[in-house]
Motif scaffolding. Structure first.
Motif, PDB file in Angstrom:
ATOM      1  N   LEU A   8      30.776 -26.531 -26.927  1.00 52.85           N
ATOM      2  CA  LEU A   8      29.749 -26.458 -27.799  1.00 52.85           C
ATOM      3  C   LEU A   8      29.898 -27.914 -28.583  1.00 52.85           C
ATOM      4  O   LEU A   8      31.293 -28.232 -28.685  1.00 52.85           O
ATOM      5  N   SER A   9      28.956 -28.625 -28.937  1.00 54.13           N
ATOM      6  CA  SER A   9      29.076 -29.788 -29.963  1.00 54.13           C
ATOM      7  C   SER A   9      29.748 -29.293 -31.093  1.00 54.13           C
ATOM      8  O   SER A   9      29.387 -27.931 -31.599  1.00 54.13           O
ATOM      9  N   PHE A  10      30.166 -30.311 -31.912  1.00 49.12           N
ATOM     10  CA  PHE A  10      30.616 -29.884 -33.251  1.00 49.12           C
ATOM     11  C   PHE A  10      29.641 -29.243 -34.323  1.00 49.12           C
ATOM     12  O   PHE A  10      29.702 -28.450 -34.836  1.00 49.12           O
ATOM     13  N   GLY A  11      28.466 -30.079 -33.922  1.00 46.62           N
ATOM     14  CA  GLY A  11      27.051 -29.598 -34.831  1.00 46.62           C
ATOM     15  C   GLY A  11      26.782 -28.314 -34.569  1.00 46.62           C
ATOM     16  O   GLY A  11      26.672 -27.451 -35.586  1.00 46.62           O
ATOM     17  N   THR A  12      26.680 -27.956 -33.272  1.00 45.39           N
ATOM     18  CA  THR A  12      26.407 -26.412 -32.695  1.00 45.39           C
ATOM     19  C   THR A  12      27.232 -25.480 -33.397  1.00 45.39           C
ATOM     20  O   THR A  12      26.856 -24.652 -33.922  1.00 45.39           O
ATOM     21  N   ARG A  13      28.452 -25.727 -33.344  1.00 43.74           N
ATOM     22  CA  ARG A  13      29.402 -24.859 -33.749  1.00 43.74           C
ATOM     23  C   ARG A  13      29.345 -24.618 -35.111  1.00 43.74           C
ATOM     24  O   ARG A  13      29.561 -23.606 -35.757  1.00 43.74           O
ATOM     25  N   SER A  58      31.737 -15.443 -37.275  1.00 43.14           N
ATOM     26  CA  SER A  58      31.415 -16.839 -37.523  1.00 43.14           C
ATOM     27  C   SER A  58      32.681 -17.687 -36.994  1.00 43.14           C
ATOM     28  O   SER A  58      32.245 -18.721 -36.764  1.00 43.14           O
ATOM     29  N   THR A  59      33.892 -17.385 -37.354  1.00 43.57           N
ATOM     30  CA  THR A  59      34.851 -18.359 -37.083  1.00 43.57           C
ATOM     31  C   THR A  59      35.074 -18.496 -35.703  1.00 43.57           C
ATOM     32  O   THR A  59      35.811 -19.368 -35.066  1.00 43.57           O
ATOM     33  N   CYS A  60      34.574 -17.511 -34.685  1.00 44.68           N
ATOM     34  CA  CYS A  60      34.711 -17.514 -33.333  1.00 44.68           C
ATOM     35  C   CYS A  60      33.927 -18.985 -32.869  1.00 44.68           C
ATOM     36  O   CYS A  60      34.281 -19.612 -32.152  1.00 44.68           O
ATOM     37  N   PHE A  61      32.858 -19.245 -33.716  1.00 44.75           N
ATOM     38  CA  PHE A  61      32.166 -20.790 -33.265  1.00 44.75           C
ATOM     39  C   PHE A  61      33.130 -21.884 -33.673  1.00 44.75           C
ATOM     40  O   PHE A  61      32.867 -22.986 -32.897  1.00 44.75           O
ATOM     41  N   LEU A  62      33.841 -21.591 -34.618  1.00 42.52           N
ATOM     42  CA  LEU A  62      34.743 -22.734 -35.005  1.00 42.52           C
ATOM     43  C   LEU A  62      35.890 -22.965 -34.135  1.00 42.52           C
ATOM     44  O   LEU A  62      36.174 -24.037 -33.749  1.00 42.52           O
ATOM     45  N   MET A  63      36.644 -21.990 -33.648  1.00 37.33           N
ATOM     46  CA  MET A  63      37.724 -21.881 -32.980  1.00 37.33           C
ATOM     47  C   MET A  63      37.589 -21.406 -31.638  1.00 37.33           C
ATOM     48  O   MET A  63      38.286 -21.658 -30.679  1.00 37.33           O
ATOM     49  N   GLY A  64      36.588 -20.611 -31.040  1.00 32.70           N
ATOM     50  CA  GLY A  64      36.520 -20.093 -29.809  1.00 32.70           C
ATOM     51  C   GLY A  64      37.273 -18.625 -30.035  1.00 32.70           C
ATOM     52  O   GLY A  64      37.878 -18.342 -30.707  1.00 32.70           O
TER      53      GLY A  64
END
Length: 127
Positions: A8-13, A58-64
């Motif tokens: 995912l792009s940084f903006g999407t994450r 929510s942090t799953c989107f930042l780190m996976g």
């Protein structure tokens, strides 16, 4: 590839992190407001717990998700993770299976403290 945050792009994450985090806050506040309704303890416990789960997700989107799961169960934060997850489950058990309102409120308080301890485990020297 869905389990890897780098797809995912940084903006999407960041956008999905914010959406989940804000949804978590809204659920927790909504649950607290519903507590004052007759029989609102069940709604409180469910929404408060969902709020914490959404904030955690929510942090799953930042780190996976895989990286987050690995980090959650690292030896330095294993106890904090287990305690946090235990209180999430115990809150729902208290309200749905045991029908103990006071215990549900106690578990929500302990859930808050466990989430705080878990969150602090990511800050060096904060624990």
């Amino acid at each position: 590839k869905v389990l890897d945050a780098s797809t995912l792009s940084f903006g999407t994450r960041v956008r999905w992190f914010a959406i989940c985090f804000i949804a978590g806050i809204v659920c927790s506040i909504l649950g607290t407001a519903l507590l004052w309704l007759p029989k609102g303890i069940k709604l409180f416990a469910v929404f408060y717990t969902l709020g914490n789960i959404a904030a955690l997700a929510s942090t799953c989107f930042l780190m996976g998700p895989l990286k987050q799961l690995k980090a959650m169960f690292e030896p330095k934060r294993l106890i904090a993770t287990v305690v946090m997850l235990l209180f999430l489950v115990l809150t729902l058990c208290a309200v749905f299976w045991w029908n103990k309102k006071g215990l549900a409120v106690l578990f929500c308080i302990l859930q808050f403290l466990a989430m705080t301890w878990y969150s602090l485990s990511y800050i060096p020297f904060a624990r």
